[in-house]
Design a protein around this motif. Structure first.
Motif, PDB file in Angstrom:
ATOM      1  N   VAL A  47      37.831   0.259  11.446  1.00  0.00           N
ATOM      2  CA  VAL A  47      38.491   0.292  12.773  1.00  0.00           C
ATOM      3  C   VAL A  47      39.674   1.098  12.776  1.00  0.00           C
ATOM      4  CG1 VAL A  47      39.884  -2.032  12.192  1.00  0.00           C
ATOM      5  CG2 VAL A  47      39.303  -1.268  14.648  1.00  0.00           C
ATOM      6  N   GLN A  48      40.440   1.136  11.631  1.00  0.00           N
ATOM      7  CA  GLN A  48      41.689   1.839  11.687  1.00  0.00           C
ATOM      8  C   GLN A  48      41.475   3.483  12.052  1.00  0.00           C
ATOM      9  OE1 GLN A  48      40.587  -0.274   9.363  1.00  0.00           O
ATOM     10  NE2 GLN A  48      42.052  -1.750   9.255  1.00  0.00           N
ATOM     11  N   GLN A  49      40.331   4.004  11.798  1.00  0.00           N
ATOM     12  CA  GLN A  49      40.033   5.290  11.983  1.00  0.00           C
ATOM     13  C   GLN A  49      39.156   5.402  13.228  1.00  0.00           C
ATOM     14  OE1 GLN A  49      37.568   6.905   8.824  1.00  0.00           O
ATOM     15  NE2 GLN A  49      39.235   6.820   7.393  1.00  0.00           N
ATOM     16  N   ASP A  54      36.935   9.046  17.834  1.00  0.00           N
ATOM     17  CA  ASP A  54      36.530   8.800  19.391  1.00  0.00           C
ATOM     18  C   ASP A  54      35.835  10.311  19.811  1.00  0.00           C
ATOM     19  OD1 ASP A  54      37.028   6.234  19.627  1.00  0.00           O
ATOM     20  OD2 ASP A  54      38.635   6.428  21.194  1.00  0.00           O
ATOM     21  N   GLN A  55      36.704  11.293  19.665  1.00  0.00           N
ATOM     22  CA  GLN A  55      36.105  12.379  20.315  1.00  0.00           C
ATOM     23  C   GLN A  55      34.641  12.884  19.548  1.00  0.00           C
ATOM     24  OE1 GLN A  55      38.933  15.510  20.357  1.00  0.00           O
ATOM     25  NE2 GLN A  55      37.950  16.710  21.758  1.00  0.00           N
ATOM     26  N   GLY A  59      29.578   9.358  23.039  1.00  0.00           N
ATOM     27  CA  GLY A  59      28.250   9.354  23.370  1.00  0.00           C
ATOM     28  C   GLY A  59      27.198   8.831  22.267  1.00  0.00           C
ATOM     29  N   LYS A  60      27.587   8.877  21.105  1.00  0.00           N
ATOM     30  CA  LYS A  60      26.708   8.711  20.023  1.00  0.00           C
ATOM     31  C   LYS A  60      26.920   7.285  19.587  1.00  0.00           C
ATOM     32  CE  LYS A  60      27.262  13.157  18.131  1.00  0.00           C
ATOM     33  NZ  LYS A  60      28.050  14.080  17.097  1.00  0.00           N
ATOM     34  N   LYS A  61      25.788   6.614  19.421  1.00  0.00           N
ATOM     35  CA  LYS A  61      25.629   5.443  18.733  1.00  0.00           C
ATOM     36  C   LYS A  61      26.525   5.399  17.384  1.00  0.00           C
ATOM     37  CE  LYS A  61      21.115   5.897  17.077  1.00  0.00           C
ATOM     38  NZ  LYS A  61      19.915   5.685  17.200  1.00  0.00           N
ATOM     39  N   HIS A  62      27.127   4.174  17.141  1.00  0.00           N
ATOM     40  CA  HIS A  62      27.964   4.210  15.771  1.00  0.00           C
ATOM     41  C   HIS A  62      28.391   2.715  15.589  1.00  0.00           C
ATOM     42  CE1 HIS A  62      31.114   4.726  18.969  1.00  0.00           C
ATOM     43  NE2 HIS A  62      32.086   4.117  18.001  1.00  0.00           N
ATOM     44  N   ILE A  63      28.905   2.683  14.437  1.00  0.00           N
ATOM     45  CA  ILE A  63      29.151   1.207  14.065  1.00  0.00           C
ATOM     46  C   ILE A  63      30.833   1.172  13.550  1.00  0.00           C
ATOM     47  CG2 ILE A  63      28.825  -0.905  12.429  1.00  0.00           C
ATOM     48  CD1 ILE A  63      25.892   0.266  12.371  1.00  0.00           C
ATOM     49  N   VAL A  64      31.384   0.211  14.115  1.00  0.00           N
ATOM     50  CA  VAL A  64      32.771   0.141  13.619  1.00  0.00           C
ATOM     51  C   VAL A  64      32.932  -1.318  12.635  1.00  0.00           C
ATOM     52  CG1 VAL A  64      35.199  -0.229  14.372  1.00  0.00           C
ATOM     53  CG2 VAL A  64      33.877   1.369  15.430  1.00  0.00           C
ATOM     54  N   TYR A  65      33.550  -1.074  11.461  1.00  0.00           N
ATOM     55  CA  TYR A  65      33.715  -2.447  10.753  1.00  0.00           C
ATOM     56  C   TYR A  65      34.944  -2.892  10.663  1.00  0.00           C
ATOM     57  CZ  TYR A  65      34.550   0.461   6.622  1.00  0.00           C
ATOM     58  OH  TYR A  65      34.974   1.340   5.619  1.00  0.00           O
ATOM     59  N   ASP A  66      35.361  -3.777  10.339  1.00  0.00           N
ATOM     60  CA  ASP A  66      36.861  -4.450   9.988  1.00  0.00           C
ATOM     61  C   ASP A  66      36.611  -5.625   9.093  1.00  0.00           C
ATOM     62  OD1 ASP A  66      39.473  -4.578   9.912  1.00  0.00           O
ATOM     63  OD2 ASP A  66      39.569  -5.907  11.616  1.00  0.00           O
TER      64      ASP A  66
ATOM     65  N   SER B  76      41.130  -9.699  13.741  1.00  0.00           N
ATOM     66  CA  SER B  76      40.072  -8.561  13.640  1.00  0.00           C
ATOM     67  C   SER B  76      39.477  -8.312  14.906  1.00  0.00           C
ATOM     68  CB  SER B  76      39.031  -9.236  12.564  1.00  0.00           C
ATOM     69  OG  SER B  76      37.912  -8.240  12.495  1.00  0.00           O
ATOM     70  N   GLN B  77      39.050  -9.299  15.604  1.00  0.00           N
ATOM     71  CA  GLN B  77      38.593  -8.666  16.989  1.00  0.00           C
ATOM     72  C   GLN B  77      39.530  -7.941  18.015  1.00  0.00           C
ATOM     73  OE1 GLN B  77      35.636 -10.230  19.070  1.00  0.00           O
ATOM     74  NE2 GLN B  77      34.999 -10.427  16.822  1.00  0.00           N
ATOM     75  N   ALA B  78      40.869  -8.270  17.592  1.00  0.00           N
ATOM     76  CA  ALA B  78      41.855  -7.441  18.276  1.00  0.00           C
ATOM     77  C   ALA B  78      42.097  -6.150  17.908  1.00  0.00           C
ATOM     78  CB  ALA B  78      43.333  -8.267  18.167  1.00  0.00           C
ATOM     79  N   ARG B  79      42.012  -6.075  16.784  1.00  0.00           N
ATOM     80  CA  ARG B  79      41.899  -4.655  15.993  1.00  0.00           C
ATOM     81  C   ARG B  79      40.680  -3.720  16.689  1.00  0.00           C
ATOM     82  NH1 ARG B  79      43.841  -7.408  11.072  1.00  0.00           N
ATOM     83  NH2 ARG B  79      41.719  -7.511  10.697  1.00  0.00           N
ATOM     84  N   VAL B  80      39.463  -4.461  16.757  1.00  0.00           N
ATOM     85  CA  VAL B  80      38.344  -3.716  17.192  1.00  0.00           C
ATOM     86  C   VAL B  80      38.668  -3.597  18.735  1.00  0.00           C
ATOM     87  CG1 VAL B  80      35.808  -3.652  17.232  1.00  0.00           C
ATOM     88  CG2 VAL B  80      37.035  -4.414  15.187  1.00  0.00           C
TER      89      VAL B  80
END
Lengths: 169, 262
Positions: A47-49, A54-55, A59-66, B76-80
């Motif tokens: 999530v930090q990155q 973003d750019q 439009g592409k599918k992706h996954i964000v993790y934390d 965590s939800q807030a960061r995302v």
């Protein structure tokens, strides 16, 4: 001998998940080729990155993790981590597809851990159990316009090999 | 009927047997001792759920873990999803545990149960402003609650004669004495989003996972085992036992087991 503190269970799971996503032809690595870095970028990003990607991922599918939390209990050899994956796509069926694969991979506790152990790239980590704690409904994303999103939360229990004094080796 | 009451009533039948046999040539302590043993165990178990130390330990252990896990989950939800949950943190500190504007509250109920609710804390930091000339800074104390409920706000000049603010790079000077009406402070994305996260945590498996992680089961088992250890006087050969004394011993065993620190 120096200890490698860069080893992290999340990185191993990320590599494992990316391989499975490619093998099942849900993602095509070539879609994520970056000319700037002359390599493919894994669209499973921390999530930090997220803002800086973003750019590129537009439009592409992706996954964000934390990581939601990480804790050691009385049995301090075993670590318990909760990991949040947020799947983004403009196509609802793609989210279902990715979510179903994640659930299929990680809902089986000991058996999911066995698969992760087979795929891991380091012998220093041992996965004991992985399970899906929660999935959220698919909603229009409030963050990325035009995208829909859904969360999957995993609980991962693992340990790291240690030396005679109990410290990471 | 409450099972603990039923157990106590059943165990009361042992009182007669504990009192011992009538004096005679042969005296046998077996029946009295076994009865006292069972009476003690029944007394511990039946008093367990009514013991205040046990109730307190149960509620505190589980609530503390839920509070920790829920906080981490919302962070965590807030960061995302910062647009959805920025309002429950101090300005520009979305996802920072030290800047939370929410807290869980525990509402005690009878017995071994409790209810959980949430409250919003007052914001203490000043509203960020790009206008460097602005001298007076404003603290939007009810930020979290107002933005969560999507309550419209009216901004009026308090000490200055007019409102001056920056909008899309331009400085806007409002006519003297006029106010600004903000339909959805915090953005429409923020409305009810904390409540949604709260519902997901407590309506799904996350809260169960938290209860398991609290380790209460392990603490309970070890402390109950300690309470059930039969006192020395019951182990010694005696021909008669007093029910009142055994009940007092059961009370003090529970208090010493569950009243201590974790």
């Amino acid at each position: 001998m120096t200890v490698d503190y860069k080893i992290d269970a999340m990185f191993e799971l990320r590599k494992f998940l990316w391989q499975e996503l490619k093998d099942s032809k849900i993602f095509k690595a070539s879609d994520y080729y970056s000319e700037g870095s002359d390599s493919e970028i894994i669209p499973i990003i921390p999530v930090q990155q997220s803002p800086e990607m973003d750019q590129f991922l537009n439009g592409k599918k992706h996954i964000v993790y934390d990581k939601i939390g990480i804790s050691y209990e009385d049995i301090w050899l075993i670590c318990c981590e909760k990991i949040l994956f947020t799947i983004y796509s403009s196509d609802i069926t793609e989210i279902y597809e990715i979510r179903n694969l994640i659930i299929d991979l990680f809902r089986r506790m000991d058996d999911s851990a066995k698969d992760a152990n087979r795929a891991k790239t380091t012998s220093k980590l041992i996965f004991h159990s992985i399970n899906v704690v929660e999935t959220s409904p698919i909603d229009p994303s409030m963050e990325l316009q035009g995208y829909m999103s859904s969360d999957v939360i995993l609980e991962v229990k693992y340990s790291r090999t240690t030396g005679p004094n109990g410290r990471f080796d | 009927m409450d099972s603990s009451v039923a157990l106590l009533q059943t165990a009361s039948g042992l009182e007669r047997l504990m009192a011992g046999s009538r004096p005679g040539i042969l005296r046998d302590s077996t029946v009295a001792q076994i009865s006292a043993f069972l009476y003690y165990e029944a007394a511990v178990l039946s008093k367990l759920t009514k013991n205040s130390e046990f109730q307190n330990l149960f509620k505190t252990t589980i609530f503390n873990q839920i509070e920790k896990d829920f906080g981490s989950y919302v962070d965590s939800q807030a960061r995302v999803k910062p647009r959805s949950l920025h309002h429950v943190y101090e300005w520009n500190k979305t996802g920072n545990p030290a800047a939370r504007l929410f807290k869980l509250t525990k509402l005690d109920t009878d017995g071994i149960s409790f209810k959980v609710n949430y409250d919003f804390k007052m914001s203490k930091s000043t509203v960020p402003s790009k206008n460097k000339k602005q001298k007076r800074r404003y603290v939007f104390a009810n930020k979290a609650m107002v933005m969560e409920t999507g309550m419209p706000v009216v901004i009026r000049p308090k000490s200055a004669e007019r409102l001056v603010f920056e909008l899309e790079g331009q400085t806007i000077f409002m006519p003297k004495g006029t106010s600004v009406y903000v339909k959805r402070p915090g953005g429409s994305q923020a409305t009810n989003q904390f409540s949604l996260s709260y519902g997901r945590f407590f309506g799904g498996q996350l809260v169960n996972s938290s209860i398991k992680a609290s380790g209460f089961q392990r603490i309970f088992t070890s402390k109950l085992a300690k309470s059930l250890e039969v006192p020395l006087n019951i182990k010694k050969v005696q021909y008669s036992f007093t029910a009142g004394k055994i009940r007092t011993q059961a009370d003090s065993a529970l208090s010493s087991s569950f009243g201590g620190s974790l």
